[in-house]
Enzyme design. Sequence first.
Site, PDB file in Angstrom:
ATOM      1  N   THR A 209      13.199  63.959  79.522  1.00 34.72           N
ATOM      2  CA  THR A 209      14.550  64.002  78.934  1.00 34.72           C
ATOM      3  C   THR A 209      14.535  63.609  77.455  1.00 34.72           C
ATOM      4  OG1 THR A 209      14.971  61.835  79.920  1.00 34.72           O
ATOM      5  CG2 THR A 209      15.953  63.723  81.031  1.00 34.72           C
TER       6      THR A 209
ATOM      7  N   GLN B  97       6.741  67.576  89.223  1.00 38.80           N
ATOM      8  CA  GLN B  97       7.704  68.603  89.631  1.00 38.80           C
ATOM      9  C   GLN B  97       8.162  69.388  88.416  1.00 38.80           C
ATOM     10  OE1 GLN B  97      10.570  66.485  92.653  1.00 38.80           O
ATOM     11  NE2 GLN B  97       9.584  64.988  91.358  1.00 38.80           N
TER      12      GLN B  97
ATOM     13  N   HIS C 271       5.859  72.642  91.223  1.00 36.82           N
ATOM     14  CA  HIS C 271       6.907  73.670  91.101  1.00 36.82           C
ATOM     15  C   HIS C 271       6.536  74.760  90.096  1.00 36.82           C
ATOM     16  CE1 HIS C 271      10.079  70.646  92.806  1.00 36.82           C
ATOM     17  NE2 HIS C 271       9.289  71.150  93.725  1.00 36.82           N
TER      18      HIS C 271
HETATM   19  P1  CNA Z   1      16.068  65.021  89.033  1.00 37.02           P
HETATM   20  O1  CNA Z   1      16.471  65.084  90.450  1.00 37.02           O
HETATM   21  O2  CNA Z   1      16.951  65.621  87.996  1.00 37.02           O
HETATM   22  O3  CNA Z   1      15.867  63.450  88.714  1.00 37.02           O
HETATM   23  C1  CNA Z   1      15.506  62.987  87.459  1.00 37.02           C
HETATM   24  C2  CNA Z   1      15.596  61.486  87.494  1.00 37.02           C
HETATM   25  O4  CNA Z   1      15.104  61.000  86.258  1.00 37.02           O
HETATM   26  C3  CNA Z   1      17.021  60.953  87.667  1.00 37.02           C
HETATM   27  O5  CNA Z   1      17.073  60.082  88.784  1.00 37.02           O
HETATM   28  C4  CNA Z   1      17.307  60.216  86.352  1.00 37.02           C
HETATM   29  O6  CNA Z   1      18.008  59.001  86.544  1.00 37.02           O
HETATM   30  C5  CNA Z   1      15.917  59.916  85.849  1.00 37.02           C
HETATM   31  N1  CNA Z   1      15.823  59.850  84.402  1.00 37.02           N
HETATM   32  C6  CNA Z   1      16.330  60.726  83.489  1.00 37.02           C
HETATM   33  N2  CNA Z   1      15.993  60.379  82.252  1.00 37.02           N
HETATM   34  C7  CNA Z   1      15.253  59.231  82.358  1.00 37.02           C
HETATM   35  C8  CNA Z   1      14.625  58.376  81.428  1.00 37.02           C
HETATM   36  N3  CNA Z   1      14.669  58.635  80.115  1.00 37.02           N
HETATM   37  N4  CNA Z   1      13.970  57.286  81.886  1.00 37.02           N
HETATM   38  C9  CNA Z   1      13.930  57.017  83.222  1.00 37.02           C
HETATM   39  N5  CNA Z   1      14.489  57.803  84.153  1.00 37.02           N
HETATM   40  C10 CNA Z   1      15.150  58.906  83.740  1.00 37.02           C
HETATM   41  O7  CNA Z   1      14.643  65.616  88.777  1.00 37.02           O
HETATM   42  P2  CNA Z   1      13.394  65.597  89.733  1.00 37.02           P
HETATM   43  O8  CNA Z   1      12.271  65.935  88.850  1.00 37.02           O
HETATM   44  O9  CNA Z   1      13.348  64.411  90.588  1.00 37.02           O
HETATM   45  O10 CNA Z   1      13.761  66.827  90.697  1.00 37.02           O
HETATM   46  C11 CNA Z   1      12.933  67.827  90.823  1.00 37.02           C
HETATM   47  C12 CNA Z   1      13.414  69.129  90.185  1.00 37.02           C
HETATM   48  C13 CNA Z   1      13.927  69.017  88.790  1.00 37.02           C
HETATM   49  C14 CNA Z   1      12.231  70.006  90.075  1.00 37.02           C
HETATM   50  O11 CNA Z   1      12.461  71.195  90.756  1.00 37.02           O
HETATM   51  C15 CNA Z   1      11.993  70.280  88.590  1.00 37.02           C
HETATM   52  O12 CNA Z   1      11.383  71.514  88.386  1.00 37.02           O
HETATM   53  C16 CNA Z   1      13.349  70.206  88.033  1.00 37.02           C
HETATM   54  N6  CNA Z   1      13.496  70.036  86.577  1.00 37.02           N
HETATM   55  C17 CNA Z   1      12.427  70.034  85.742  1.00 37.02           C
HETATM   56  C18 CNA Z   1      12.602  69.872  84.380  1.00 37.02           C
HETATM   57  C19 CNA Z   1      11.397  69.880  83.462  1.00 37.02           C
HETATM   58  O13 CNA Z   1      10.434  70.595  83.735  1.00 37.02           O
HETATM   59  N7  CNA Z   1      11.428  69.085  82.403  1.00 37.02           N
HETATM   60  C20 CNA Z   1      13.889  69.705  83.867  1.00 37.02           C
HETATM   61  C21 CNA Z   1      14.976  69.716  84.745  1.00 37.02           C
HETATM   62  C22 CNA Z   1      14.758  69.881  86.108  1.00 37.02           C
END
Ligand code: CNA
Length: 250
Positions: free
Chosen positions: A29, A104, A122
């Site tokens: 993020t 992921q 993924h």
């Molecule tokens: P999610 O379910 O969106 O969870 C992300 C978690 O990260 C949340 O619980 C947030 O509170 C936490 N979070 C966000 N920013 C921070 C930070 N700076 N410091 C600490 N914690 C933080 O995402 P998951 O990855 O758990 O779920 C899996 C999905 C999301 C997969 O299918 C991915 O492909 C998918 N995804 C990937 C990306 C990427 O490749 N960057 C972006 C968005 C979604």
Amino acid sequence: MLYEGTDLLMELISKSKYIVALTGAGVSTSAGIPDFRGPQGIYQQPGFPGAMIFDINQFRQDPAIFYKHIGQLLSMNKDIQPTKGHRFLKKLEELGKLKTVVTQNIDGLHKMAGNSYVIEIHGNFESFYTLDMKFHVETDDVILDCVRKGNVPRACDFGGETDEPLKPNVVFFGEAVQGLEKALTEVQKADLIICMGTSLRVYPVAQLPSYRNDNAKLVIINLEPTPYDNEANLVIHADIDETVETLKMV
Ligand code: CNA
């Protein structure tokens, strides 16, 4: 509180020999890529249709919906770079501690940071395929440009014979994940599992920590609570970059 947690984290790292990291969108993020389920996540954005854009049946019916939204995301994130969280995991590998990153994420940032053994459960955007897998193309600026504009890339535009839509090598809901068996083996070998930036709510990765061996320690670094918090040896509900800065390793 953060300092207490990071002291224990350092201690757990120094005692470990085989660290496996399980990462999710939260590690990226601060690179400017929104997560899905966090408070600023994509699912909260007005007009975003939600998880259905990653549904394989939906893609088969109308790939334009996926490309409309993923195009916006990719164009926002043209020059992304690894974060301190990614660099921390690279550092742990250099120290001989971290053996595998199971992610992921589909953004490729762990590889860009230099980690050598990354399981992208993924998938990724490194290539595009027709749904019958008969034609594929390695990702280059031309296809990325097409996708960033929100257009559907088609085989015939990239040297193929049909006008079949191309799909990135990203795992959609309804498709098999990649490298799960290897990820499971790595989790079972680990003496320390660090879950970073994942809500641990998306299966099958959400199940992986439950396969850790009896002696393995579990650390969670995530802004929000996860279903594993009550069984973890250490939970740090804080920003990943801030946390790893405190460790003075990046
Ligand atoms: P999610 O379910 O969106 O969870 C992300 C978690 O990260 C949340 O619980 C947030 O509170 C936490 N979070 C966000 N920013 C921070 C930070 N700076 N410091 C600490 N914690 C933080 O995402 P998951 O990855 O758990 O779920 C899996 C999905 C999301 C997969 O299918 C991915 O492909 C998918 N995804 C990937 C990306 C990427 O490749 N960057 C972006 C968005 C979604």
